[in-house]
Enzyme design. Structure first.
Site, PDB file in Angstrom:
ATOM      1  N   GLU A  55      47.627  15.691  37.164  1.00  0.00           N
ATOM      2  CA  GLU A  55      46.220  15.886  36.758  1.00  0.00           C
ATOM      3  C   GLU A  55      46.133  16.162  35.265  1.00  0.00           C
ATOM      4  O   GLU A  55      46.750  17.106  34.766  1.00  0.00           O
ATOM      5  CB  GLU A  55      45.615  17.054  37.548  1.00  0.00           C
ATOM      6  CG  GLU A  55      44.139  17.271  37.239  1.00  0.00           C
ATOM      7  CD  GLU A  55      43.510  18.389  38.070  1.00  0.00           C
ATOM      8  OE1 GLU A  55      43.958  18.627  39.203  1.00  0.00           O
ATOM      9  OE2 GLU A  55      42.560  19.003  37.565  1.00  0.00           O
TER      10      GLU A  55
ATOM     11  N   LYS B 182      42.173  26.873  43.644  1.00  0.00           N
ATOM     12  CA  LYS B 182      42.741  25.527  43.438  1.00  0.00           C
ATOM     13  C   LYS B 182      43.195  25.399  41.979  1.00  0.00           C
ATOM     14  O   LYS B 182      44.271  24.882  41.681  1.00  0.00           O
ATOM     15  CB  LYS B 182      41.696  24.466  43.783  1.00  0.00           C
ATOM     16  CG  LYS B 182      42.204  23.035  43.764  1.00  0.00           C
ATOM     17  CD  LYS B 182      42.173  22.394  42.399  1.00  0.00           C
ATOM     18  CE  LYS B 182      42.704  20.978  42.444  1.00  0.00           C
ATOM     19  NZ  LYS B 182      42.866  20.386  41.121  1.00  0.00           N
TER      20      LYS B 182
ATOM     21  N   ASP C 172      59.495  24.535  47.206  1.00  0.00           N
ATOM     22  CA  ASP C 172      58.647  23.970  48.249  1.00  0.00           C
ATOM     23  C   ASP C 172      57.192  24.365  47.988  1.00  0.00           C
ATOM     24  O   ASP C 172      56.760  25.467  48.337  1.00  0.00           O
ATOM     25  CB  ASP C 172      59.146  24.524  49.595  1.00  0.00           C
ATOM     26  CG  ASP C 172      58.379  24.001  50.775  1.00  0.00           C
ATOM     27  OD1 ASP C 172      57.295  23.428  50.590  1.00  0.00           O
ATOM     28  OD2 ASP C 172      58.866  24.179  51.909  1.00  0.00           O
TER      29      ASP C 172
ATOM     30  N   HIS D 123      37.939  18.530  29.883  1.00  0.00           N
ATOM     31  CA  HIS D 123      38.448  17.714  30.986  1.00  0.00           C
ATOM     32  C   HIS D 123      38.319  16.234  30.693  1.00  0.00           C
ATOM     33  O   HIS D 123      39.258  15.458  30.850  1.00  0.00           O
ATOM     34  CB  HIS D 123      37.601  18.037  32.224  1.00  0.00           C
ATOM     35  CG  HIS D 123      38.409  18.336  33.425  1.00  0.00           C
ATOM     36  ND1 HIS D 123      38.930  19.572  33.653  1.00  0.00           N
ATOM     37  CD2 HIS D 123      38.795  17.571  34.464  1.00  0.00           C
ATOM     38  CE1 HIS D 123      39.588  19.566  34.777  1.00  0.00           C
ATOM     39  NE2 HIS D 123      39.529  18.354  35.287  1.00  0.00           N
TER      40      HIS D 123
END
Ligand code: MEV
Length: 450
Positions: free
Chosen positions: A86, A282, A298, A395
């Site tokens: 991202e 998130k 993991d 962004h």
């Protein structure tokens, strides 16, 4: 087209698997074969190593590997490796690192490192008898019969910390657990814990079978359901925090007091509103997962644990918190996370080894701290933008390159647009419009036709 089940797929060679795939699912597209093969590594040994990490591998899946420098953590400077696709994540982390570099940096504290696992079993019989037998003999036997499994871990100051019999019959009829607490030192410990648990199950069954005080019915009723570690590790916690005097937080034309008020409100909203908390967390996981992946850990386990911890008080909430006390702003995260710096991919994957090298070959506790810092930094950067300029400004600047790549822009065109959008707001529509203008065409379709 309807597809047919395939027999013996895993036995096909890599070429054979690709051939099957292309014929069965991709209409014999030769370009697909090229796409898959162009990611094969020329170094056959390196390729084999990667192929053997998983099953039915046909190619490699690239992920950008980036660096976020200037992280001052416990008075040491770190450059944090991040594997993430991202755009903006690495840039945001770097920006937050730079910001806190001048304000004392990040501090981390490992609060606890206990990991958990359970033997889930059913038992219909006298509970007191089971409890007494567990405390009097079974518990010691569970330790004794796992001595071979725990030997190496004990030599590293780890092993089994505690064993408890848990009565869960109030929640599910006849349901009990042996709850094991473990210290796995620098390894994530999944194999170690699961091996111990499977031995516990055998020992438990044998001990009850050999105990004449249990009736045949009671013995027969004891059924092992499963033995598995828990990815919820609320006792394997690290805290990462930043703090500074409020007056050091002025932001552009926003005063320090106003910034702190807006920032604190944003954190408070994430604390009480699950819709916002999910997005807030998130963003935190953007930082955490990137480092977890780069260091060969993991990330699914880390994700699962973080989210159940975020809901531990009965409602999903923010993983980060902030306060202002005596003129000092403090922002922190308590992150439960089970990480390893030995075992698993850490000694096999060349880039993972390198990433751990960049971090100075940290212990698992140190890596927990670095990962928590990456999450906190990411959240700070996101909230800082959200409550001041808005997120899209930064962004979309980062996203500009994705749009230009989709348009197959040349390097010169990319340079031109980066410069063009320096003082303008990037929108998908605006980029396309300007791109068409530059190419002297009416629409993108016109370019694609050429
Ligand atoms: C995007 O990947 C992450 C953010 O949505 C996080 C947030 O809103 O706090 C920007």
């Amino acid at each position: 087209m309807k597809h047919q089940p395939v027999e013996g797929f895993s036995k096909l060679s890599k070429e054979g698997k690709i051939e099957w795939l292309v014929n069965e699912y991709l209409n014999g597209d030769e370009k697909a074969i090229q796409t898959l093969k162009q990611y094969w590594n020329d170094d056959a040994d390196l390729q084999k190593l990667h192929d053997e990490f998983s099953e039915n591998t046909i190619s490699n899946f690239y992920m950008p590997f980036g660096l976020a420098p200037n992280f001052l953590i416990n008075d040491e400077l770190y450059t944090i490796p991040m594997a993430v696709e991202e755009s903006s994540v690495v840039a945001a982390a770097s920006k937050a690192a730079k910001f806190w570099l001048d304000r004392g940096g990040f501090k981390t504290t490992v609060i606890s490192t206990t990991k958990l696992g359970h033997v889930h079993f059913m038992y219909e019989g006298d509970v007191e008898k089971l409890r007494n037998a567990f405390e009097a003999t079974i518990k010691a036997k569970l330790i004794e019969e796992t001595n071979d499994i725990t030997k190496n871990m004990r030599a590293r100051n780890g092993g089994i910390l505690n064993l408890e019999l848990i009565d869960k019959t109030a929640d599910l009829e006849n349901y009990f657990q042996i709850k094991g607490s473990f210290e796995t030192v620098d390894s994530m410990g999944a194999n170690f814990i699961n091996s111990c648990l499977e031995q516990f199950a055998k020992t438990l069954k044998n001990e009850i079978d050999a105990d004449a005080t249990f009736s045949t019915e009671e013995k027969d009723s004891l059924q092992i359901v499963m033995c598995i570690l828990s990815n919820f590790t609320p006792d394997c916690i690290v805290r990462a925090e930043v703090s500074c005097p409020v007056e050091q937080l002025a932001e552009g034309n926003v005063s320090a007091e106003e910034f702190v008020e807006k920032f604190s409100r944003a954190v408070r909203i994430a604390e009480i509103e699950p819709y916002r908390a999910t997005t807030h967390n998130k963003g935190i996981m953007n930082g955490i997962d990137s480092v977890v992946i780069a260091t060969g850990n993991d990330f699914r386990a880390v994700e699962a644990c973080a989210h159940s911890y975020a809901a531990k008080d009965g409602q999903y909430s923010s993983l980060t918190h902030c306060e202002v006390k005596d003129g000092i702003f403090r922002f922190w995260i308590d992150l439960p996370t089970a990480l390893g710096t030995i075992g698993g991919l850490t000694s096999l994957h060349p880039i993972v080894k390198l990433a751990l090298g960049i971090l100075g070959k940290p212990s698992a506790g140190e890596l927990m701290g670095i990962v928590a810092v990456a999450g906190l930094a990411q959240n700070f950067a996101a909230l800082r933008s959200l409550v001041t300029t808005g997120i899209q400004k930064g962004h979309m600047k980062m996203h500009l390159m994705n749009i230009l790549n989709q348009l197959e822009a040349t390097e010169d065109e990319k340079k031109y647009f980066v410069n063009f959008f320096k003082d303008k707001t990037v929108t998908h529509h605006f980029v396309i419009e300007e791109f068409c203008k530059l190419r002297g065409v009416k629409s993108v379709e016109e370019i694609k036709k050429d």
